[in-house]
Motif scaffolding. Structure first.
Motif, short mmCIF file in Angstrom:
data_model
loop_
_atom_site.label_atom_id
_atom_site.label_comp_id
_atom_site.label_asym_id
_atom_site.label_seq_id
_atom_site.Cartn_x
_atom_site.Cartn_y
_atom_site.Cartn_z
N UNK A 9 0.80 -1.22 0.00
CA UNK A 9 0.00 0.00 0.00
C UNK A 9 0.82 1.27 0.00
N UNK A 10 0.15 2.37 0.22
CA UNK A 10 0.79 3.69 0.24
C UNK A 10 0.28 4.50 1.42
N UNK A 11 1.18 5.30 1.97
CA UNK A 11 0.84 6.30 2.98
C UNK A 11 1.07 7.66 2.35
N UNK A 12 0.04 8.51 2.38
CA UNK A 12 0.16 9.84 1.80
C UNK A 12 -0.28 10.87 2.83
N UNK A 13 0.61 11.81 3.14
CA UNK A 13 0.28 12.84 4.11
C UNK A 13 0.50 14.22 3.47
N UNK A 14 -0.15 15.21 4.03
CA UNK A 14 0.16 16.60 3.72
C UNK A 14 0.61 17.23 5.02
N UNK A 15 1.83 17.78 5.03
CA UNK A 15 2.43 18.24 6.28
C UNK A 15 3.04 19.62 6.11
#
Length: 446
Positions: A323-329
Motif C-alpha cells: 500500500x501507500x501512505x500519503x500525508x500533507x504536512x
C-alpha cells in the motif's frame, strides 16, 4: 443559540484562563474598547513593575532595530515614524506603544499577539508586516539574547500534552469552535488545508476547484481507486471521504472533533455514499486493521513532538505491504523546530494547543528510525498555501458582522485575523512550507 456557539465561548475562555504570573490586571479601555477580563484575562492584563519597565526598554530597542533593518515602518501616536522613508512599505501603527513594549518584554511573541488582540497596534498591511518579520526571524534578536531563550520563554504547559483525553480536548479547542464559523470563510468544499491552484496568484472563485485538485492529487499518489480500502486520519469536514468514495473506494475516516464528525456524516448521507464511508470519533492510536491507503492531511501538526514516533509507527502498522501512505504536512526549518519544541507560543496558547510543526529532517529521521516507510514522492506547495490563507483571511475580515452575530467578539476576530495573516506570512516568506509526501512500506518493520 447557534450550533457550536457554546463551544466557541468555552474554548476562548479556556485558552484565556492560563495563568500569567507577576502581572497586574488592567481592564481600562484600549484603542479597541474595553476587554472582557473574564473571557480574555491574558489580553486584559498588562505587565507592571520595575522588571516589566526594564524589559519594555529592551523590547522597544528590538522593535526599532527591526524597523531599521527590515522593509517596514513603525508609526507612533505623535506622528513620528521609525524605519524606511518609503510610505508604501507595510506600517505597524502603534496606538499604545508602552503597553505593546511591556507585553513583548514579558512574554515575547505571545505578548506581541496579545497586544494586537487588545487593539494596541494595527497595520495597513498586516500580512506584509508579518512577512517582513518572518523573512528575518532568526536575525532579529541578538545572539546574546537568543542564548537566554530557554530561560526567558515560557515552557509548554503539561496540560497540553497529547494524551488520549487531552488530545480530544486540544482538538475541540479549535475544530469544535463552530461549523458556522468555518463556513463563513472556507469554500463550498469546507476544506481547511492548503489548496493546489492551477495558477498563481489565485482568486476566490478558484478556491473550491483548487481544493478538489489537492485532494485528487493525494488520492492519486496513494493509488486510490475502485475497491481500495482507505483510512483517513483527520476527517476535516468530509471532502476527501466524498471524493474517495466517488472513485469506488471504501473509506474509514477518524476524527476527534464531534462537530466535524457531525457535518461530515451529514454530507456523506446527502451524497448517497453511506455504504462506502464510515466516520468515527476515534483516536488514531486506537485504529486497528490494515488498509491499502492511509491518508492524513495536515494532521501531524496537532500530534505534538513527543508523539511523532507513535504517529509514524501507527501509519506503518496500518498500511498493507503493497500500500501507500500519503500525508500533507506543514514544515518549518529544523533549527527553529529544535529551538521552539519545548517553548510555549502564541499559536499554541490561543489557536492550536499542544501542536508543533515538524521539519523535513525530523520526518525523514522518524520514518527511517522507527518505520519501514520510505519516501516515494514529495511535492511542495508553500506558495499555494500563502494564497489559500490570503483568500481565507480576506473573506474572514469581510464577514465580521456575520461572526459577531454568531457570538464571536472583537478580540476573537482580531485573534483570528492575526492567526491567518501570521500563517500567510510564514509561507510567503519561505519560513514555512507544506508538502504532499508519499511513502511506501519497504524492507523490514521495526
Amino acid at each position: 443559540m447557534p450550533i457550536g456557539l457554546r463551544a466557541s465561548h468555552s474554548a476562548a475562555a479556556g485558552r484565556a484562563r492560563e495563568s500569567e504570573p507577576h502581572v497586574s490586571l488592567d481592564t481600562t479601555a484600549t484603542q479597541a474598547g474595553t476587554i472582557d477580563a473574564t473571557r480574555w484575562p491574558g489580553v486584559a492584563k498588562v505587565p507592571a513593575g520595575p522588571i516589566a519597565a526594564l524589559s519594555a526598554k529592551v523590547a522597544t530597542s528590538l522593535l526599532h532595530r527591526a524597523a531599521e533593518r527590515l522593509p517596514l515602518r513603525l508609526a507612533y501616536p505623535d506622528g513620528s515614524v521609525i524605519g524606511a522613508a518609503d510610505p508604501t512599505l507595510p506600517t505597524l501603527v502603534l496606538h499604545d506603544p508602552a503597553r505593546l513594549a511591556r507585553r513583548i518584554g514579558h512574554t515575547g511573541l505571545i505578548g506581541f499577539g496579545e497586544s494586537y488582540m487588545a487593539g494596541e497596534w494595527t497595520s495597513d498591511d498586516l500580512a506584509g508586516v508579518l512577512t517582513a518579520f518572518a523573512t528575518s526571524v532568526a536575525d532579529l534578536v541578538p545572539r546574546t539574547l537568543q542564548r537566554m531563550r530557554p530561560i526567558a520563554l515560557a515552557r509548554q504547559p503539561r496540560t497540553q500534552h497529547n494524551s488520549r483525553d487531552q488530545a480530544r480536548r486540544n482538538i475541540a479547542e479549535h475544530y469544535d469552535l463552530s461549523n458556522e464559523l468555518f463556513a463563513e470563510f472556507l469554500d463550498e468544499t469546507m476544506t481547511y488545508s492548503s489548496a493546489l491552484f492551477d495558477q498563481l496568484p489565485a482568486t476566490a472563485q478558484q478556491l473550491g476547484d483548487a481544493q478538489r485538485r489537492k485532494i485528487d492529487r493525494l488520492l492519486d499518489c496513494a493509488n486510490v481507486g475502485p475497491g481500495s480500502r482507505v483510512l483517513e486520519i483527520g476527517t476535516g469536514w468530509g471532502e476527501l471521504c466524498l471524493r474517495a468514495a466517488e472513485r469506488g473506494a471504501h473509506i474509514r475516516s477518524v476524527t476527534l472533533s464531534t462537530e466535524q464528525q457531525r457535518l461530515a456524516t451529514e454530507r456523506v448521507v446527502a451524497a448517497g455514499l453511506s455504504d462506502r464511508v464510515d466516520i468515527d470519533l476515534c483516536d488514531y492510536r486506537d485504529v486497528e486493521g490494515r488498509y491499502d491507503a492511509v491518508i492524513s492531511i495536515e494532521m501531524i501538526e496537532a500530534v505534538g513532538y513527543a508523539f511523532w514516533p507513535t504517529y509514524f509507527k501507527t501509519l506503518d502498522t496500518l498500511v498493507t505491504p503493497g500500500g501507500r501512505v500519503a500525508i500533507q504536512a506543514i514544515t518549518m526549518p529544523h533549527s527553529r523546530m529544535l529551538a521552539s519544541r519545548n517553548t510555549h507560543t502564541w499559536i499554541q496558547k490561543y489557536i492550536f494547543p499542544g501542536g508543533l510543526l515538524p521539519s523535513t529532517e525530523a520526518i525523514l529521521g522518524l520514518t527511517e528510525r522507527h518505520t519501514s516507510l520510505r519516501t516515494v514522492d514529495m511535492f511542495a506547495l508553500g506558495g499555494h498555501y500563502a494564497e489559500t490563507l490570503r483568500l481565507w483571511r480576506e473573506r474572514f475580515v469581510e464577514r465580521r458582522n456575520s461572526l459577531s452575530a454568531l457570538g464571536f467578539d472583537d478580540v476573537f476576530h482580531r485573534m483570528w485575523e492575526l492567526y491567518l495573516a501570521y500563517s500567510e506570512a510564514g509561507f510567503r516568506s519561505g519560513y514555512l512550507d507544506v508538502y504532499q509526501w508519499t511513502f511506501a512500506p519497504t524492507g523490514g518493520r521495526w
